[in-house]
Design a protein around this motif. Structure first.
Motif, mmCIF file in Angstrom:
data_model
loop_
_atom_site.group_PDB
_atom_site.id
_atom_site.type_symbol
_atom_site.label_atom_id
_atom_site.label_comp_id
_atom_site.label_asym_id
_atom_site.label_seq_id
_atom_site.Cartn_x
_atom_site.Cartn_y
_atom_site.Cartn_z
ATOM 1 N N ALA A 1 0.845 -1.197 0.000
ATOM 2 C CA ALA A 1 0.000 0.000 0.000
ATOM 3 C C ALA A 1 0.879 1.246 0.000
ATOM 4 O O ALA A 1 0.607 2.217 -0.726
ATOM 5 C CB ALA A 1 -0.927 -0.014 1.212
ATOM 6 N N ALA A 2 1.982 1.197 0.781
ATOM 7 C CA ALA A 2 2.893 2.340 0.815
ATOM 8 C C ALA A 2 3.533 2.550 -0.550
ATOM 9 O O ALA A 2 3.609 3.687 -1.055
ATOM 10 C CB ALA A 2 3.963 2.118 1.883
ATOM 11 N N ALA A 3 3.960 1.452 -1.175
ATOM 12 C CA ALA A 3 4.600 1.554 -2.488
ATOM 13 C C ALA A 3 3.621 2.129 -3.504
ATOM 14 O O ALA A 3 3.981 3.004 -4.311
ATOM 15 C CB ALA A 3 5.092 0.181 -2.938
ATOM 16 N N LEU A 4 2.370 1.685 -3.449
ATOM 17 C CA LEU A 4 1.374 2.184 -4.398
ATOM 18 C C LEU A 4 1.110 3.671 -4.173
ATOM 19 O O LEU A 4 0.975 4.435 -5.137
ATOM 20 C CB LEU A 4 0.062 1.402 -4.250
ATOM 21 N N THR A 5 1.058 4.058 -2.887
ATOM 22 C CA THR A 5 0.822 5.472 -2.590
ATOM 23 C C THR A 5 1.940 6.321 -3.177
ATOM 24 O O THR A 5 1.692 7.343 -3.831
ATOM 25 C CB THR A 5 0.774 5.677 -1.059
ATOM 26 N N LEU A 6 3.191 5.865 -2.945
ATOM 27 C CA LEU A 6 4.334 6.608 -3.501
ATOM 28 C C LEU A 6 4.215 6.681 -5.020
ATOM 29 O O LEU A 6 4.428 7.737 -5.620
ATOM 30 C CB LEU A 6 5.643 5.906 -3.120
ATOM 31 N N PHE A 7 3.877 5.549 -5.610
ATOM 32 C CA PHE A 7 3.786 5.479 -7.073
ATOM 33 C C PHE A 7 2.754 6.476 -7.594
ATOM 34 O O PHE A 7 3.018 7.236 -8.526
ATOM 35 C CB PHE A 7 3.430 4.054 -7.492
ATOM 36 N N ARG B 1 1.466 9.108 -6.101
ATOM 37 C CA ARG B 1 1.627 10.517 -5.725
ATOM 38 C C ARG B 1 2.896 11.137 -6.282
ATOM 39 O O ARG B 1 2.929 12.327 -6.527
ATOM 40 C CB ARG B 1 1.675 10.655 -4.206
ATOM 41 N N HIS B 2 3.924 10.330 -6.439
ATOM 42 C CA HIS B 2 5.231 10.948 -6.704
ATOM 43 C C HIS B 2 5.923 10.490 -7.969
ATOM 44 O O HIS B 2 7.049 10.862 -8.208
ATOM 45 C CB HIS B 2 6.161 10.703 -5.503
ATOM 46 N N THR B 3 5.285 9.653 -8.765
ATOM 47 C CA THR B 3 5.967 9.309 -10.020
ATOM 48 C C THR B 3 5.150 9.852 -11.186
ATOM 49 O O THR B 3 3.938 10.032 -11.076
ATOM 50 C CB THR B 3 6.108 7.778 -10.188
ATOM 51 N N ARG B 4 5.832 10.072 -12.283
ATOM 52 C CA ARG B 4 5.164 10.604 -13.485
ATOM 53 C C ARG B 4 4.091 9.642 -13.961
ATOM 54 O O ARG B 4 2.962 10.041 -14.239
ATOM 55 C CB ARG B 4 6.207 10.785 -14.589
ATOM 56 N N ALA B 5 4.494 8.371 -14.031
ATOM 57 C CA ALA B 5 3.555 7.367 -14.539
ATOM 58 C C ALA B 5 2.331 7.271 -13.629
ATOM 59 O O ALA B 5 1.195 7.188 -14.109
ATOM 60 C CB ALA B 5 4.253 6.015 -14.635
ATOM 61 N N GLY B 6 2.575 7.312 -12.315
ATOM 62 C CA GLY B 6 1.474 7.209 -11.370
ATOM 63 C C GLY B 6 0.519 8.385 -11.492
ATOM 64 O O GLY B 6 -0.699 8.227 -11.536
ATOM 65 N N LEU B 7 1.109 9.588 -11.603
ATOM 66 C CA LEU B 7 0.274 10.786 -11.736
ATOM 67 C C LEU B 7 -0.509 10.745 -13.046
ATOM 68 O O LEU B 7 -1.694 11.086 -13.091
ATOM 69 C CB LEU B 7 1.167 12.036 -11.681
ATOM 70 N N ALA B 8 0.190 10.300 -14.103
ATOM 71 C CA ALA B 8 -0.472 10.226 -15.410
ATOM 72 C C ALA B 8 -1.637 9.237 -15.357
ATOM 73 O O ALA B 8 -2.713 9.491 -15.895
ATOM 74 C CB ALA B 8 0.533 9.792 -16.472
ATOM 75 N N LEU B 9 -1.413 8.107 -14.662
ATOM 76 C CA LEU B 9 -2.467 7.104 -14.561
ATOM 77 C C LEU B 9 -3.661 7.669 -13.809
ATOM 78 O O LEU B 9 -4.821 7.456 -14.188
ATOM 79 C CB LEU B 9 -1.918 5.858 -13.848
#
Lengths: 394, 300
Positions: free
Chosen positions: B158-164, B166-174
């Motif tokens: 869950a922590a890894a997903l939150t970081l992904f 909130r803080h990665t380009r791909a995550g934000l784009a998704l």
């Protein structure tokens, strides 16, 4: 007009003659699935559904027994062929499969249909079509009672042998508080009836019962409940995975209680997966598991052949499939060279066997009783394998 | 009294651990639904195939478990991506039912392929986790090590997903793509790539859930049945909220376990669904949305 009349009479005579000849020839070869060279037997298995783990070894072992019989010249010169349909434990697919096997494949008999829902959906249709319904994997009374000329069974209902097994266990170990953990379906209820009947015969009753749904992952609440009720003996109407989970849960909370599982939990998988947690578990067995280690030469040879043919070690389901196919062959052989359904069922109804390489029971069929065996034996997991403790208990 | 408390705590921890697995599978449902508006009915099968993949690499190929687990999950991520590129993409623009049926069919194919391996269809298997079967004691409460492992792994994931997110380009784009694909694409986000990413992540998450389930229920053909419990969790969470799905899963797991202990025999099986109905009546848009509203109110 006259000539027309003559022709008409002649053609009528010819037609009647042809029809008679056809009827005769049809009645001569009227036995479905049987030709001079072959006997075709049908089976509805679960090869892809929830009990594919049972269906696959059963199918494999039946194939193996038929192949061996064919290599030895067949039954009265006829080769045996198994038509397998996969119904995936689904009654709707089973009905289609049964219809196909009866109408298109024209099988001689049905052998080892897999699963109570499948059997309940198809059995009537199969016997209505005049085909023998033999040894289904459904420990349900309807598979042999009321007596029907075409229905035969070798697996006793859970109710019968659990009744005897529970009485034996309580008598031998002096338990005072018997409890039950059961799967909330026909299987579990059937076991419950048996356990209750057995206890009633010795003036006892279940102290606590608790259930789970198929596919449950967590048994902590059930085990806690049984412990709180003060059970000193727990009967498990579970299958392999749940058996291991329940034992592991009990050991985790430090509860050393004796447990007895039905034949559905009697599997080598139980101790392979459960390890130390299942040491000491009692189980009811009808056929012993074919262990390679310590097997006598005949059994060891069978295990090697099975392994060579299918690439995996056989299990207790393989032994059952093999036994079923063997019983069929024995009855077909006893029915003589003119194989008809009447001849076959009358041979089946007087078949007596004398044990087998697996250490299974002697099957006794009679015209009044189409259930070949009623009893189970008590076994226990000791040092990581099932040890049979008693003879067949009644 | 103490004994009762201990029993209660034990059951609570077991329920929490089971709920974590429900929650993870629910997360995979929601992740895919949010990004692609497709309800995937093959998550159970993906979970099962993932566990079998790890098993094959570990027991079959003899790789060490950590490597097998890593490569197994990575393999499932690739499988998710490949399925999206090759098959699921074609359902875009078609009625919803097309995609749903497609996932059904793919699930059946996966199940069918596993049954063709005799060793897989003959028996159940265990993954040799070092902690399997061990018992820890937390104070006076004995707890199964695998339950602790499941809880820890869920927290880490869950922590890894939150970081992904909130803080990665791909995550934000998704996330942008899930909120509004049209505007996201105007901003230069490739929507089709995000779809691939969502399916890949969904498959990877399902495989992780499979790995966690393996020490609890072993690896077998029907382990994917757990998706039947996870789907209500996803609905309860509101179908579009990732934290909602996780919380709802844990809630269902605990409710089920406690009901089994406290309520009369036979009632426990109704409890999760009764709670689901009550929760949907009270919070029609799901627990996640209710939490978000509550949070916003607090912030005001």
């Amino acid at each position: 007009m006259r000539s027309f009349g003559l022709i008409s009479i002649r053609s009528m005579v010819a037609a009647v003659g042809m029809a008679t000849a056809m009827t005769l020839s049809v009645s001569a070869s009227a036995t479905p699935g049987v030709s001079d060279r072959e006997i075709l037997v049908g089976t509805i298995q679960d090869l892809s559904g929830p009990i594919a783990m049972l269906g696959t070894p059963v199918r494999d072992a039946m194939l193996m027994r038929f192949e061996e019989a064919n290599q030895a010249g067949g039954v009265h010169g006829r080769m045996l062929r198994l038509a397998v349909e996969d119904a995936a434990y689904d009654p709707k697919r089973a009905v289609l499969a049964a219809r196909k096997l009866v109408q298109r494949d024209q099988v001689f008999a049905f052998l080892a249909n897999m699963g109570t829902p499948v059997v309940m959906a198809t059995m009537q249709m199969i016997v209505d079509s005049g085909r023998p319904h033999l040894f289904p994997f459904s420990p349900h009374e309807l598979t042999y009672t009321p007596l029907h000329p075409l229905k035969f069974q070798m697996f006793a209902p859970y109710q019968d042998y659990m009744d005897a097994a529970v009485r034996h266990m309580v008598g031998a170990n002096g338990y005072r508080q018997t409890c039950l953990l059961y799967q909330d379906d026909d299987y579990g209820l059937e076991v419950m009836k048996g356990v209750e009947a057995g206890l009633a015969k010795i003036d006892m009753a279940l102290v606590e019962r608790t259930s789970y749904k198929r596919g449950a992952t967590d048994f902590s609440s059930q085990v806690a409940r049984l412990r709180a009720a003060g059970c000193d003996f727990v009967v498990l109407a579970t299958v392999v995975r749940e058996t291991v989970a329940v034992m592991a849960e009990a050991r985790k909370i430090g509860w050393e209680v004796d447990m007895l599982v039905t034949a559905s939990g009697y599997s080598a998988q139980t101790h392979e997966l459960g390890g130390d947690a299942v040491e000491g578990l009692y189980g009811v067995t009808v056929l012993p598991h074919p262990y390679a280690e310590g097997a006598d030469p005949a059994l060891a040879d069978w295990i090697d052949r099975y392994r060579a043919r299918f690439g995996v070690a056989p299990n207790v389901w393989s032994a059952m499939g093999y036994t079923i196919a063997d019983l069929f062959i024995q009855a077909a052989d006893a029915a003589g060279p003119e194989l008809t359904i009447e001849g076959f069922v009358s041979a089946m109804a007087s078949l007596h066997t004398e044990g087998d390489i697996f250490g299974g029971p002697a099957y006794r069929f009679s015209p009044d009783d189409h259930l070949g065996n009623r009893y189970g034996r008590i076994a226990q997991i000791r040092d990581g394998r099932w040890e049979v403790l008693t003879d067949y208990v009644d | 009294m103490l004994r009762r408390m201990i029993t209660f705590m034990q059951v609570l921890v077991s329920g929490f651990a089971t709920g974590c697995i429900y929650g993870l599978v629910a997360l995979s449902f929601v992740l895919i639904y949010k990004a692609t508006e497709t309800v995937s009915f093959m998550q159970g099968e993906l979970l099962m195939v993932g566990a079998f993949a790890v098993l094959a690499l570990n027991v079959g190929a003899g790789w060490p478990l950590w490597l097998a687990a890593l490569c197994g999950v990575a393999g499932m991520v690739v499988l998710g991506a490949v399925l999206e590129r090759s098959v699921l993409r074609r359902a875009i623009g078609q009625p919803h039912l097309t995609a749903v049926l497609l996932t059904f069919g793919l699930g059946m194919m996966m199940r069918g392929s596993v049954t063709t391996v005799p060793a897989a269809s003959h028996s159940m298997h265990r993954l040799p986790f070092p902690f399997a079967g061990e018992t820890l004691t937390v104070g006076p409460v004995p707890v199964a090590a695998e339950h602790v492992a499941v809880i820890v792994a869920t927290v880490l994931l869950a922590a890894a997903l939150t970081l992904f997110f909130r803080h990665t380009r791909a995550g934000l784009a998704l996330r942008a793509c899930s909120e509004n694909p049209r505007i996201a694409s105007l901003m230069g986000v490739s929507v089709s790539r995000m779809h691939t990413l969502a399916w890949a992540l969904g498959a990877g998450l399902a495989a992780c859930a499979g790995l966690m389930l393996a020490p609890v229920t072993f690896v077998h053909l029907n382990m994917g049945l757990i998706a039947l419990k996870a789907f209500p969790a996803a609905v309860l969470g509101g179908m579009t909220s990732l934290p909602g799905a996780l919380i709802a899963g844990i809630f269902l797991g605990i409710a089920e376990a406690i009901a089994g202990l406290m309520l009369p025999e036979g009632v426990k099986d109704i409890v999760p669904y009764a709670l689901l109905m009550i929760a949907l009546l009270l919070f029609p848009s799901g627990i996640g949305a209710a939490f978000a509203r509550g949070g916003a109110r607090l912030a005001r």
